[in-house]
Write an enzyme that holds these catalytic residues in place. Structure first.
Site, PDB file in Angstrom:
ATOM      1  N   SER A 121       0.863  -1.172   0.000  1.00  0.00           N
ATOM      2  CA  SER A 121       0.000   0.000   0.000  1.00  0.00           C
ATOM      3  C   SER A 121       0.901   1.223   0.000  1.00  0.00           C
ATOM      4  CB  SER A 121      -0.894   0.014   1.238  1.00  0.00           C
ATOM      5  OG  SER A 121      -1.800   1.111   1.190  1.00  0.00           O
TER       6      SER A 121
ATOM      7  N   ARG B 248      -0.791  -4.083  -6.954  1.00  0.00           N
ATOM      8  CA  ARG B 248      -1.999  -4.737  -6.466  1.00  0.00           C
ATOM      9  C   ARG B 248      -3.217  -3.958  -6.947  1.00  0.00           C
ATOM     10  NH1 ARG B 248      -3.896  -3.722  -0.401  1.00  0.00           N
ATOM     11  NH2 ARG B 248      -5.804  -4.236  -1.509  1.00  0.00           N
TER      12      ARG B 248
ATOM     13  N   THR C  96      -6.754   1.501   5.208  1.00  0.00           N
ATOM     14  CA  THR C  96      -6.313   0.702   6.352  1.00  0.00           C
ATOM     15  C   THR C  96      -7.165   0.970   7.587  1.00  0.00           C
ATOM     16  OG1 THR C  96      -4.047   0.692   5.504  1.00  0.00           O
ATOM     17  CG2 THR C  96      -4.351   0.113   7.813  1.00  0.00           C
TER      18      THR C  96
ATOM     19  N   CYS D 186      -1.341  -6.330 -17.347  1.00  0.00           N
ATOM     20  CA  CYS D 186      -0.598  -7.074 -16.333  1.00  0.00           C
ATOM     21  C   CYS D 186       0.718  -6.351 -16.055  1.00  0.00           C
ATOM     22  CB  CYS D 186      -0.314  -8.494 -16.800  1.00  0.00           C
ATOM     23  SG  CYS D 186       0.794  -9.392 -15.673  1.00  0.00           S
TER      24      CYS D 186
ATOM     25  N   CYS E 236       3.809 -13.862 -11.523  1.00  0.00           N
ATOM     26  CA  CYS E 236       2.583 -13.245 -11.001  1.00  0.00           C
ATOM     27  C   CYS E 236       2.803 -12.569  -9.649  1.00  0.00           C
ATOM     28  CB  CYS E 236       1.487 -14.298 -10.877  1.00  0.00           C
ATOM     29  SG  CYS E 236      -0.078 -13.666 -10.270  1.00  0.00           S
TER      30      CYS E 236
ATOM     31  N   CYS F 160      -1.729  -9.470  -8.123  1.00  0.00           N
ATOM     32  CA  CYS F 160      -2.451  -8.192  -8.088  1.00  0.00           C
ATOM     33  C   CYS F 160      -3.917  -8.365  -8.464  1.00  0.00           C
ATOM     34  CB  CYS F 160      -1.783  -7.168  -8.998  1.00  0.00           C
ATOM     35  SG  CYS F 160      -2.048  -7.410 -10.765  1.00  0.00           S
TER      36      CYS F 160
ATOM     37  N   CYS G  40      -5.801  -9.178 -13.914  1.00  0.00           N
ATOM     38  CA  CYS G  40      -6.288  -9.979 -15.041  1.00  0.00           C
ATOM     39  C   CYS G  40      -7.683 -10.528 -14.775  1.00  0.00           C
ATOM     40  CB  CYS G  40      -5.313 -11.110 -15.350  1.00  0.00           C
ATOM     41  SG  CYS G  40      -4.961 -12.213 -13.955  1.00  0.00           S
TER      42      CYS G  40
END
Length: 543
Positions: A54, A299, A335, A489, A512, A515, A518
């Site tokens: 984050s 992400r 958060t 991606c 990968c 995140c 896709c």
């Protein structure tokens, strides 16, 4: 081989802020009441915090509710915000704008959320919570009456052909009186729960952004501990919802990131390349010249807000945090909301599990508690800001000012969302975008970026990126949209390879970053992101 089964009062899927807060509050309540309550947390990352990424500026409101003495306990909130800046960028100029009130960060802290989560994990274990990192929850288990019974972790040591390998170990069943799903954005198990229990009935489609982030060590003379800076405008066009952040942490470190709303329409757009191009702006480049890039990650994040929140409870379980869509988009923070949802979930769970009278399998009190909390009011007040950007950047800014300053978030209407995957236009109807080559100093290629994310997956395991129809990537996505998965991606997972027999889609699943972009943006919804073997994926040290 039969699976071993373990019994708990509460099983929590995901050791993020919401899941760990739920576990901590449950144990606090049990200790105060003198009761025994067994709580287990499973985490697919190799360690607690390995998959946490984050910005992040944290509002400590919920943390103070959980631990009023968080400072004395050594919570890693080390850099108080000292200044806020908000800029509009053109190709080569930067214009200072008034900072929107939601972005005023007095009293907030710039943090590594991964390190905050690691600290929360330590607090949870000290209270007696059992935490099992490296175990991916791959299946929801159900009782005969259809209620959730718990989860099963994925088998380990399965070969690419799906057969058990020499190191095969079956997964473990974790049974619980209640199961809390805190999987983060676009949870793989939560998708199935949405369908089984019709949890999205009456809610808008969730809409998402992709956030791409790097951590840098910069020259001392350009570092200003506590400075937060956000930008809108260049490099994305005005019809794309997007913007950046630069957060100056301690030790000459700067977290820089770029967020692109996944409702963009031009299939030629690459969020990753937009981020790399952003760093070449004169106002931004001067921060990073002579610096050193430390880490990289990406992400997806929920942007739907109030009108996209699903039903939060169902027989045998409930949803907390990002899984439920708790993010204040104008505030660029989630958060505090994730933790608040965990607190209210734990309070409702404890009452439900310890009530002497007859109760059913569903914790109905959870949603009611949230609706009476500051979280619900905060989410409601900003509900129209993100969807207003359907009118473009200037229209969105104008409406946001009206909604914030004049209507005070109490407009007698609610704007609505559309599903991101429906928004792509055909490639032939959109202008191609030419991106500059990376210079290896300020901008970088995808594979070198993936390398510093420490992403790793066990060799020879089955591909966790599953195509419902193997012909679609070429017959539809390439033909109509010029293979957009090769651009949306951020890790180079999807690649078009030219064979003598024609083009084919190659999936480099080992790259990968988890995140989930896709799974969200694929125009035909042909890609299903499932959990890989536990412990796989990125290993973010301090993101």
């Amino acid at each position: 081989m039969t699976r071993e089964a373990m019994e708990y009062d509460v099983v929590i899927v995901g050791a993020g802020p919401s899941g760990l807060t739920t576990a901590i509050r449950l144990k606090q309540l049990a200790e105060k009441a003198g009761k025994e309550l067994s709580v287990c947390v499973v985490e697919k990352g190799s360690e607690v915090g390995a998959h946490i990424l984050s910005g992040a500026v944290i509002e400590p409101r919920a943390l103070a509710e959980l631990f009023p003495d968080w400072k004395e306990r050594g919570a890693p909130l080390n850099t108080p915000v000292t200044a806020d800046r908000f800029l509009f960028l053109t190709t080569d100029k930067a214009y200072k704008l008034p900072t929107p009130p939601q972005m005023h960060n007095e009293g907030n802290f710039i943090v590594s959320l991964g390190n905050v989560v690691r600290w929360l994990g330590e607090q949870a274990e000290a209270l007696g919570v059992e935490i099992y990192p490296g175990f991916a929850a791959s299946e929801v288990l159900f009782n005969a009456d259809g209620s959730v019974k718990g989860i099963a972790t994925g088998d380990m040591g399965v070969e690419k052909n799906g057969e058990p390998g020499p190191n095969y170990q079956p997964g473990i069943e974790l049974h619980a009186r209640q199961t809390v799903f805190s999987e983060g954005c676009r949870g793989s198990l939560t998708k199935g729960l949405f369908s089984k229990f019709n949890l999205r009935d009456g809610a808008d489609p969730q809409t998402y952004g992709i956030g791409i982030k790097e951590l840098w060590e910069v020259r001392p003379e350009v570092h200003q501990a506590g400075l937060t800076m956000h930008t809108v405008g260049w490099p994305v066009s005005t019809d794309v919802y997007g913007g950046s952040f630069l957060y100056h942490l301690e030790n000459n470190q700067v977290a820089v990131g770029f967020v692109v709303g996944l409702d963009y329409s031009n299939p030629h757009l690459s969020p990753y390349e937009e981020f790399q191009r952003f760093k070449t702006h004169p106002e931004i480049r001067k921060v990073f010249e002579g610096g050193r890039r430390i880490s990289y990650g990406a992400r997806a994040l929920n942007e739907g807000g109030f009108q996209s929140v699903p039903k939060l409870s169902f027989p045998g379980g409930l949803l907390v945090g990002d899984t439920a869509g708790f993010l204040n988009v104008p505030k660029v923070k989630g958060t505090h909301m994730a933790m608040k949802s965990g607190i209210e979930a734990a309070e409702a769970l404890f009452t439900h599990l310890t009530f002497d009278g007859q109760t059913g399998p569903e914790v109905l009190g959870y949603a009611e508690r949230l609706k009476q909390s500051w979280l619900w009011d905060e989410l409601y007040q900003v509900r129209n800001i993100r969807p207003s950007f359907r009118w473009g950047l200037l229209g969105g800014i104008a409406y946001s000012a009206l909604d914030t300053y004049l209507l005070k978030g109490r407009a007698p209407w609610t704007l609505h969302h559309h599903a991101d995957h429906t928004q792509l236009k055909k490639a032939s109807d959109c202008a191609p975008i030419v991106y500059p080559k990376p210079d290896g100093k300020i901008s970088f290629d995808r594979l070198s970026s993936v390398f510093i994310s420490a992403t790793n997956h066990a060799e020879e395991q089955p591909c966790h990126l599953r195509l419902k129809d193997a012909s679609v990537p070429i017959a539809t996505n390439l033909a109509l949209y010029n293979a957009p998965e090769t651009r949306y991606c951020p890790a180079g997972v999807y690649e078009i390879v030219e064979d003598p027999s024609g083009p084919r889609m190659q999936i480099n699943a080992q790259n990968c970053l988890h995140c989930k972009t896709c799974d969200i943006k694929d125009p035909t919804q042909n890609i299903d992101w499932a959990v890989p073997e536990g412990g796989g994926g990125p290993n973010y040290p301090n993101m």
